[in-house]
Design a protein around this motif. Structure first.
Motif, PDB file in Angstrom:
ATOM      1  N   THR A 391       0.556  -0.866  -0.231  1.00 13.70           N
ATOM      2  CA  THR A 391       0.096   0.188  -0.311  1.00 13.70           C
ATOM      3  C   THR A 391       0.791   1.029   0.284  1.00 13.70           C
ATOM      4  OG1 THR A 391      -1.906  -1.179   1.141  1.00 13.70           O
ATOM      5  CG2 THR A 391      -2.115   0.939   0.791  1.00 13.70           C
ATOM      6  N   THR A 392       1.775   1.129   0.441  1.00 11.59           N
ATOM      7  CA  THR A 392       2.467   2.538   0.947  1.00 11.59           C
ATOM      8  C   THR A 392       3.453   2.625  -0.627  1.00 11.59           C
ATOM      9  OG1 THR A 392       3.162   2.230   3.437  1.00 11.59           O
ATOM     10  CG2 THR A 392       4.631   2.983   2.246  1.00 11.59           C
ATOM     11  N   PHE A 393       3.522   1.374  -0.895  1.00  9.82           N
ATOM     12  CA  PHE A 393       4.838   1.859  -2.627  1.00  9.82           C
ATOM     13  C   PHE A 393       4.081   2.413  -4.083  1.00  9.82           C
ATOM     14  CE2 PHE A 393       7.516  -2.248  -0.988  1.00  9.82           C
ATOM     15  CZ  PHE A 393       8.353  -0.723  -0.186  1.00  9.82           C
ATOM     16  N   ILE A 394       2.312   1.595  -3.458  1.00 11.97           N
ATOM     17  CA  ILE A 394       1.390   2.441  -4.787  1.00 11.97           C
ATOM     18  C   ILE A 394       0.959   3.614  -4.112  1.00 11.97           C
ATOM     19  CG2 ILE A 394      -1.079   2.268  -5.488  1.00 11.97           C
ATOM     20  CD1 ILE A 394       0.486  -0.425  -6.960  1.00 11.97           C
ATOM     21  N   VAL A 395       0.594   4.294  -2.790  1.00 14.42           N
ATOM     22  CA  VAL A 395       0.246   5.447  -2.988  1.00 14.42           C
ATOM     23  C   VAL A 395       1.488   6.242  -3.368  1.00 14.42           C
ATOM     24  CG1 VAL A 395      -0.447   7.436  -1.509  1.00 14.42           C
ATOM     25  CG2 VAL A 395      -1.268   4.836  -0.926  1.00 14.42           C
ATOM     26  N   SER A 396       2.636   6.322  -2.749  1.00  9.27           N
ATOM     27  CA  SER A 396       4.267   7.436  -3.010  1.00  9.27           C
ATOM     28  C   SER A 396       4.173   7.035  -4.370  1.00  9.27           C
ATOM     29  CB  SER A 396       4.858   6.219  -2.164  1.00  9.27           C
ATOM     30  OG  SER A 396       5.540   5.237  -2.888  1.00  9.27           O
ATOM     31  N   ILE A 397       4.292   6.268  -5.035  1.00  5.48           N
ATOM     32  CA  ILE A 397       4.728   6.421  -6.478  1.00  5.48           C
ATOM     33  C   ILE A 397       3.595   6.931  -7.330  1.00  5.48           C
ATOM     34  CG2 ILE A 397       4.295   4.647  -8.453  1.00  5.48           C
ATOM     35  CD1 ILE A 397       5.450   2.616  -7.298  1.00  5.48           C
ATOM     36  N   GLN A 398       2.315   7.149  -7.227  1.00  6.90           N
ATOM     37  CA  GLN A 398       0.994   8.254  -7.360  1.00  6.90           C
ATOM     38  C   GLN A 398       1.131   9.285  -6.968  1.00  6.90           C
ATOM     39  OE1 GLN A 398      -2.875   6.192  -6.048  1.00  6.90           O
ATOM     40  NE2 GLN A 398      -2.563   4.480  -8.253  1.00  6.90           N
ATOM     41  N   ASN A 399       1.449   9.414  -5.533  1.00  2.00           N
ATOM     42  CA  ASN A 399       2.233  11.036  -5.367  1.00  2.00           C
ATOM     43  C   ASN A 399       2.976  11.100  -5.566  1.00  2.00           C
ATOM     44  OD1 ASN A 399       1.113  12.950  -2.863  1.00  2.00           O
ATOM     45  ND2 ASN A 399       3.097  12.479  -2.011  1.00  2.00           N
ATOM     46  N   HIS A 400       4.179  10.555  -6.760  1.00  2.00           N
ATOM     47  CA  HIS A 400       5.267  11.029  -7.159  1.00  2.00           C
ATOM     48  C   HIS A 400       5.144  11.833  -8.374  1.00  2.00           C
ATOM     49  CE1 HIS A 400       9.447  11.376  -6.250  1.00  2.00           C
ATOM     50  NE2 HIS A 400       9.652  11.057  -7.336  1.00  2.00           N
ATOM     51  N   VAL A 401       4.425  11.049  -9.238  1.00  2.00           N
ATOM     52  CA  VAL A 401       4.056  11.130 -10.149  1.00  2.00           C
ATOM     53  C   VAL A 401       3.193  12.156 -10.846  1.00  2.00           C
ATOM     54  CG1 VAL A 401       5.624   8.912 -10.737  1.00  2.00           C
ATOM     55  CG2 VAL A 401       2.729   9.583 -10.891  1.00  2.00           C
ATOM     56  N   ASP A 402       3.481  12.330 -12.262  1.00  2.00           N
ATOM     57  CA  ASP A 402       1.755  13.869 -12.456  1.00  2.00           C
ATOM     58  C   ASP A 402       1.294  12.430 -13.011  1.00  2.00           C
ATOM     59  OD1 ASP A 402       3.508  15.605 -12.472  1.00  2.00           O
ATOM     60  OD2 ASP A 402       4.483  16.292 -13.918  1.00  2.00           O
ATOM     61  N   TRP A 403      -0.063  13.271 -13.396  1.00  2.00           N
ATOM     62  CA  TRP A 403      -1.644  12.551 -13.993  1.00  2.00           C
ATOM     63  C   TRP A 403      -0.516  11.648 -14.971  1.00  2.00           C
ATOM     64  CZ3 TRP A 403      -4.363  11.638 -18.417  1.00  2.00           C
ATOM     65  CH2 TRP A 403      -5.145  10.877 -17.897  1.00  2.00           C
ATOM     66  N   ASN A 404      -0.056  12.553 -16.293  1.00  2.00           N
ATOM     67  CA  ASN A 404       0.257  11.116 -17.734  1.00  2.00           C
ATOM     68  C   ASN A 404       1.122  10.233 -17.615  1.00  2.00           C
ATOM     69  OD1 ASN A 404       2.037  13.150 -16.521  1.00  2.00           O
ATOM     70  ND2 ASN A 404       3.078  13.705 -19.033  1.00  2.00           N
ATOM     71  N   LEU A 405       1.132  10.098 -16.254  1.00  2.00           N
ATOM     72  CA  LEU A 405       2.619   8.738 -15.772  1.00  2.00           C
ATOM     73  C   LEU A 405       1.893   8.130 -14.919  1.00  2.00           C
ATOM     74  CD1 LEU A 405       5.938  10.787 -15.992  1.00  2.00           C
ATOM     75  CD2 LEU A 405       5.068   9.217 -17.373  1.00  2.00           C
ATOM     76  N   ARG A 406       0.867   7.784 -14.412  1.00  2.00           N
ATOM     77  CA  ARG A 406       0.604   8.167 -13.121  1.00  2.00           C
ATOM     78  C   ARG A 406      -0.143   5.999 -13.351  1.00  2.00           C
ATOM     79  NH1 ARG A 406      -4.070  10.924  -9.884  1.00  2.00           N
ATOM     80  NH2 ARG A 406      -2.057  11.539  -9.461  1.00  2.00           N
ATOM     81  N   GLY A 407      -0.738   6.228 -14.849  1.00  2.00           N
ATOM     82  CA  GLY A 407      -0.664   4.881 -15.110  1.00  2.00           C
ATOM     83  C   GLY A 407      -0.157   4.003 -15.443  1.00  2.00           C
ATOM     84  N   VAL A 408       1.138   4.279 -16.350  1.00  2.00           N
ATOM     85  CA  VAL A 408       2.046   3.759 -16.857  1.00  2.00           C
ATOM     86  C   VAL A 408       3.204   2.927 -15.345  1.00  2.00           C
ATOM     87  CG1 VAL A 408       3.561   5.800 -17.427  1.00  2.00           C
ATOM     88  CG2 VAL A 408       3.514   2.731 -18.063  1.00  2.00           C
ATOM     89  N   ALA A 409       2.935   4.252 -14.570  1.00  2.00           N
ATOM     90  CA  ALA A 409       4.142   4.050 -12.943  1.00  2.00           C
ATOM     91  C   ALA A 409       2.730   2.998 -12.360  1.00  2.00           C
ATOM     92  CB  ALA A 409       4.682   5.583 -12.671  1.00  2.00           C
TER      93      ALA A 409
END
Length: 511
Positions: A391-409
């Motif tokens: 959970t920590t990894f997913i949320v931190s990744i989504q918080n870390h990148v912009d919208w246009n990279l959130r899906g691929v990240a």
């Protein structure tokens, strides 16, 4: 252009803009996403329970493992492709297409007339499944702020825990009292409700700029990962590691992956932006996803065998020992949603790594005298570690990148866990077979790995002499002990990687 045509285009764009500005009904969309996630999650556990009945009806036992591997193969390949498409064209259309493909495969699986056709239909299911989990997680990342996101990701994790407990029970009930085809068809209403909820109540504003799809990169990636998964599935079992077939697929993987990386460096819109691999947070999170995927697969595959074959317990007791992991996971995922706000991403990730370290250490000490309760407690601890870290990894990744990279990240992170499971199946399965065969050779007995089947069949086990029974149990204990030591080493590695997880700000501008 005529006046009529001009006004038609104007009204179309005005309507499109109005639709984009409509407010998303978050509660209804979340319910739809949870139903869709449950549909995909329960598929794995419920099919495993029904497989003996399916084989009895369709035959084709030689294709048994491919019923699962074909699904995993296509899910792994398409996860990354869907993630990129979601960043280009929006989450909604990609999600809808994925669910529709999954439902088509689901309907066909129930009508399968042979094991070969079932494998093909499971391939279709896997193509659709590749969109469900990553896009559901990405939509949640879009709808909620980072503080809300952590809590909601805990709800999604709970879906996997609940499905792991309900799936085997529901599968057993369906095959005993109805027909095995309904383990597939029961998903149809869930998928339809999920489709309607997202299609009607989820709205997003998509850029109308011209999109570029990386067809060459996607094709190279598809071939490379297909070859990799086939290697993991076949090597050490159907093929020797140094067989011509295996070496051929290794060469295909290496050549296609090399060309893929070269191509992505110069592509206009690369399928996987390579600069993501230069980001310390994403790299460490993905490495941990890979190693934790190996841990989960190691426990899921071998703990029931240990409890039944070595401890002599029933399948129900073995299922209980494993299901505690599915209980610990959602509980700790929910707790992680609060911890990331209070103590931050890095400290919460380290807590997750600590639980994984403790859990795998407990398994390295497992012996028959400790009993199934000890195994269940150890499994629960590992589940807690998975919930806190994932959970920590997913949320931190989504918080870390912009919208246009959130899906691929997001998709890249989940892809790494799938690959970790495939690596774990190959590596730990090969280690088990090697150690077991080595033990029998030292004992100078005419037994091999296939003899373990007699331990897991209660009627056959009763026909064994005490000497044969103890030799088989000792051989399995010896081999599984080395597997659990391997898991402990992976647990140490995961914990160390968590220590290097960077500190990041909870909120991000433009989130």
């Amino acid at each position: 252009m005529s006046y009529f045509a001009t006004m038609t285009v104007y009204h179309f764009h005005a309507k499109e803009k109005h639709m984009a500005k409509r407010k998303t009904n978050r509660p209804l969309v979340l319910i739809a996403l949870i139903l869709s996630m449950f549909m995909a999650a329960i598929e794995g556990t419920i099919v495993a329970t029904a497989m003996p009945n399916i084989v009895a009806d369709l035959g084709g036992f030689s294709l048994y493992s491919w019923v699962f591997s074909s699904f995993l193969l296509m899910q792994a390949i398409t996860t990354m492709i869907y993630g990129k498409l979601a960043d280009l064209y929006g989450r909604k259309p990609v999600f809808i297409i994925g669910v529709i493909i999954f439902l088509i495969g689901t309907v066909l699986c129930g009508f399968a007339a042979s094991m070969g056709w079932l494998v093909i239909f499971r391939l279709i299911q896997g193509i659709g499944a590749g969109a469900i989990q990553p896009i559901v997680t990405t939509i949640v990342g879009d709808m909620y702020s980072v503080k809300e996101r952590a809590k909601v990701q805990g709800y999604l994790a709970s879906v996997w825990g609940i499905s792991s407990v309900i799936g085997p029970l529901l599968g057993g009930f369906i095959v005993q009292f109805i027909d095995w085809a309904w383990i597939f068809w029961m998903n149809i209403p869930l998928g339809i409700f999920g489709l309607i909820g997202v299609a009607k109540y989820f709205h997003e504003d998509i850029s109308t700029a011209k999109k570029h799809i990386d067809y060459i990169g996607s094709s190279l990636f598809l071939v490379a990962i297909s070859a990799l998964i086939i290697i993991f599935v076949q090597a050490g079992t159907a093929w020797a590691w140094l067989s011509i077939e295996n070496i051929g697929f290794i060469l295909i993987f290496l050549s296609c992956m090399t060309i893929f990386i070269w191509h992505e460096r110069k592509a206009t819109s690369p399928m996987i932006p390579l600069f993501l691999w230069k980001d310390r947070l994403i790299v460490i999170a993905n490495i941990c996803a890979l190693s934790s995927g190996m841990i989960i697969l190691g426990l899921s595959s071998f703990l029931p065998t240990y409890v039944q074959g070595v401890m002599g317990e029933t399948a129900i007791v073995a299922g209980f020992a494993l299901s505690t992991m599915s209980i610990g996971w959602p509980i700790s995922s929910t707790i992680a949603g609060h911890l990331v706000i209070r103590i931050g991403f890095r400290t919460t990730a380290i807590c997750g790594g600590t639980f994984l370290l403790i859990g795998t250490f407990l398994f390295s000490l497992l012996d028959p005298s400790k009993g199934p309760i000890y195994a269940a407690v150890s499994s629960f601890v590992v589940g807690c570690g998975m919930g806190l870290s994932s959970t920590t990894f997913i949320v931190s990744i989504q918080n870390h990148v912009d919208w246009n990279l959130r899906g691929v990240a997001t998709s890249l992170h989940m892809f790494m866990r799938i690959i970790g499971s495939a690596v774990g199946a190959s590596f730990l399965g090969g280690l088990l077979n090697q150690q077991m065969q080595q033990y029998y050779q030292k004992q100078n007995v005419e037994l091999d790995v296939a003899s373990t089947d007699m331990l897991l069949d209660e009627s056959t086990r009763q026909t064994l002499s005490q000497t044969e029974l103890h030799t088989l149990q000792d051989g399995l204990t010896f081999a599984l002990h080395h597997v659990y030591i391997g898991l402990f080493i992976i647990g140490i590695f995961t914990f160390i990687m968590c220590l290097f997880y960077p500190k990041i700000q909870l909120e991000k501008a433009g989130d």
